[in-house]
Motif scaffolding. Structure first.
Motif: not given
Length: 220
Positions: A165, A168-170, A172, A209-211
């Protein structure tokens, strides 16, 4: 005391409030080699605008500014519930300033002329607890996420996601990217992502892309 690992500063942003052009440029030029980004301001108005629009991890502020006081600036932002670790700099050793700084729970107080090594060490000491807290939270997230799924074979993938992560807690990556690093079938991987999505833990926001929704862990 052993030397500090200043490499930890690379992921952090600094706001530097100083109205002396020469000192502002000199200190900024040095800090740029150690931190992610430094935002500079000569007035508290400029500094506040940066705080409201940029991600700031620590503030370095002079106390005596032209027609202003850095202590008053810190009081103002704290009244707005903006709590950012702060290092104060001043050419004066007036105990009144020091007492005010203590009341505001300022992390450190450096007397000018600024010793760059002392400043870097101070930044390290201020930011190290932030990193440690993030690591603890990350480990807790691994445990909570694992408890939210049932297939133990997916544990390494969960760890990989959380450790990858960004700030921004993303996360990819594509399924193919993950499968190149782990021995896992695509159906199993798809099921994992589906399980995490259903629990609102991993939310897809665009292609690959995931949060990571940390708050949802407390609901599972």
């Amino acid at each position: 005391m052993k030397n500090r690992d200043l490499n930890i500063l690379h992921n952090f942003n600094v706001l530097y409030l100083e109205d002396d052009d020469s000192l502002l440029k000199h200190t900024t030029d040095v800090l740029e080699d150690f931190i992610n980004h430094i935002y500079t301001a000569k007035t508290s108005k400029e500094a506040l605008d940066i705080l409201l629009n940029k991600k700031i991890d620590v503030i370095i502020s002079d106390i005596l500014l032209k027609d202003e006081n850095g202590i008053d600036f810190l009081k103002h932002i704290k009244s707005k519930n903006i709590n950012v670790p702060t290092i104060l700099t001043t050419a004066h050793t007036d105990t009144n300033y020091l007492l005010d700084a203590i009341k505001l729970k300022v992390e450190n107080y450096i007397v000018k002329p600024i010793n760059i090594k002392e400043l870097l060490n101070s930044l390290h000491d201020v930011l190290l607890p932030v990193i440690q807290e993030k690591e603890i939270r990350k480990n807790n997230n691994v445990i909570k996420t694992i408890s939210a799924i049932t297939d133990s074979k997916q544990v390494e993938i969960v760890k990989f996601i959380i450790n990858s992560l960004d700030n921004e807690n993303l996360f990819v990556a594509s399924y193919t990217d993950i499968m190149e690093n782990f021995s896992i079938s695509k159906p199993t991987l798809i099921k994992l992502f589906k399980d995490l999505a259903e629990k609102n833990i991993l939310v897809k926001i665009q292609h690959k892309t995931y949060r990571f929704n940390e708050k949802s862990l407390n609901d599972n």
